[in-house]
Design an enzyme around this catalytic site. Sequence first.
Site, mmCIF file in Angstrom:
data_model
loop_
_atom_site.group_PDB
_atom_site.id
_atom_site.type_symbol
_atom_site.label_atom_id
_atom_site.label_comp_id
_atom_site.label_asym_id
_atom_site.label_seq_id
_atom_site.Cartn_x
_atom_site.Cartn_y
_atom_site.Cartn_z
ATOM 1 N N GLY A 283 0.809 -1.223 0.000
ATOM 2 C CA GLY A 283 0.000 0.000 0.000
ATOM 3 C C GLY A 283 0.839 1.270 0.000
ATOM 4 O O GLY A 283 2.061 1.232 0.119
ATOM 5 N N GLY B 189 2.548 3.646 1.567
ATOM 6 C CA GLY B 189 3.060 3.845 2.919
ATOM 7 C C GLY B 189 3.575 5.246 3.145
ATOM 8 O O GLY B 189 3.752 5.685 4.278
ATOM 9 N N ARG C 65 -1.550 0.208 -9.597
ATOM 10 C CA ARG C 65 -0.466 -0.740 -9.923
ATOM 11 C C ARG C 65 -1.023 -2.154 -10.087
ATOM 12 O O ARG C 65 -2.156 -2.417 -9.668
ATOM 13 C CB ARG C 65 0.531 -0.758 -8.745
ATOM 14 N N ASP D 88 4.277 -4.323 -7.251
ATOM 15 C CA ASP D 88 3.652 -3.094 -6.710
ATOM 16 C C ASP D 88 4.268 -1.866 -7.351
ATOM 17 O O ASP D 88 3.787 -0.747 -7.115
ATOM 18 C CB ASP D 88 3.812 -3.039 -5.185
ATOM 19 N N ASP E 249 8.445 5.507 8.329
ATOM 20 C CA ASP E 249 8.010 6.809 8.839
ATOM 21 C C ASP E 249 7.142 7.627 7.877
ATOM 22 O O ASP E 249 6.701 8.722 8.216
ATOM 23 C CB ASP E 249 9.240 7.635 9.234
#
Length: 535
Positions: free
Chosen positions: A107, A109, A207, A277, A142
């Site tokens: 996903g 991120g 994607r 991905d 992060d």
Amino acid sequence: MQIFPQPLEQTIFTNSFVEELLGDPSQENVPRQVPGYHYSPVQPTPVPDPHLLAWSDELAAFLGLVRPPERGPAVELLAGNRVATTMQPYAARYGGHQFGNWAGQLGDGRAISLGELGAVDGSRWELQLKGAGPTPYSRRADGRAVLRSSIREFLCSEAMHHLGVPTTRALSLVGTGDEVVRDMFYNGNARPEPGAIVCRVAPSFVRFGNFQILLAHQELDNLRQLADYVIRHHFPELGVPSPAVYAQWFAEVCRRTAIMVAHWMTVGFVHGVMNTDNMSILGLTIDYGPYGWLEPYEPGWTPNTTDFSTYRYAFGQQPRVALWNLMQLAQALTPLVSEPNADLRPALDTYVTTFNQARQAMLLRKLGLTPQPDGQPDYALTEALHAALETAEADMTLFFRRLSHLVPVLLTEATGSGPAVQQLIEEVSYNPAGAVHGPLQEWLEQYAQRLGQESAAPEAIRAGMLAANPKYVLRNYLAQLAIEAAEAGDLTDLERLYHVLKTPFDEHPAYEDLAAKRPDWARTKPGSATLSCSS
Ligand code: AMP
Ligand code: MG
């Protein structure tokens, strides 16, 4: 009716992905699995001091946007510090095969899509911030990006566009005023680096992995909805979705992927992380990470240290890996068609034939040769060229550019072994040992003969070749020098590079240094010869 150009902060966004697909109802912005949904609504996290470092005037003009000042409302939008009322930001849910292994949910991120805006031609483009803070898909990371990797994405996606390679674009590069800690080679040397955010732009960022995750979880209604959304918005010429249309759509994805990879092979681009991905459903080059540009022609080369055990994503592997990735996509689409083997398999053959034809057509153009009705002899010539360039350790970009200039000489002398040819080989080879130059020398003799069969005037052939063989590509060490200067607060190198990459087929007499062969000191330099996924 929109009036162009306008400031970004006054632009009205639409949000088709959010409105037409299923959103996660939870507002909890913590890493978690998101079964059952296509995306999670998420707000970007503000940064201390957003300031504009680079801007694509050309893309902005196409999007009808005015260049913003260094600081202000537009740059705050481009950093995620401000969200326009018409934006509905989201992070997409996708999965993927990483280095050949199914990795489950990945996903967005650290990418957050803001919404879509209309370009001057009426087409719609999605704006996405990369590095705008954590999302439910951030896993243990992060959600941020460093200046180093953001400069690389900004410059390379724009360079690829201007080379004619299908790609996502970059509108802006914004410094955050924050530091981000990264261990560049995962070897215990973590250090703080300046943070940055790129605003990337594409018709869609969907994607292969967006489909794969839905099959993995047997969310078949969601799978169909996503396919219908993509076809409706991005392949409308295929008509109303049906099992036959899904098959045609897959064939079109195969065709576009083949064209994209043929371009990569033609310009000497190594993506570096062709995980599923990182494969766009629109056949665009996406996710600029540890990519690199061939200097000596070397099919086994990759800059990605994470791939040094298998070289899965090395330059010469890319056509095969794209096919493997398409097979994984086909697997994900099987519930949509009646007979997977009959409906999807032919498209994989289409990939192979399209790739071979496109690659050859692009190569012949680079060589100034007109395709022959029976192309077989030219296949032998181009095959031999790959081997000769590799043996001679020839710089790919320089070789084709110098060859273009040499054409009138080759035609006049009608030989490929005169002093001008010797000089060309010596100039483009990274290996001074004459023995390795033999095959390239022989090849040039064959080429000179073949060129003699062309009917166009030498000058016309030369001009055609100069329009096909760029003088400027984003050489690995040049990107790294621009990064090091930018990290020290000096954007001159970045601006100079960006300037030539916008018109890479032109001569820029004041910028000869940016077309030079890689100097020896850069051969093993970290950041140019070697990179990792840490970004
Ligand atoms: P990549 O190797 O860049 O294609 O990333 C693989 C996955 O890791 C994707 O789901 C990314 O969104 C995620 N990812 C990479 N870097 C970060 C980061 N700094 N913070 C959060 N997620 C990340
Ligand atoms: Mg990625």
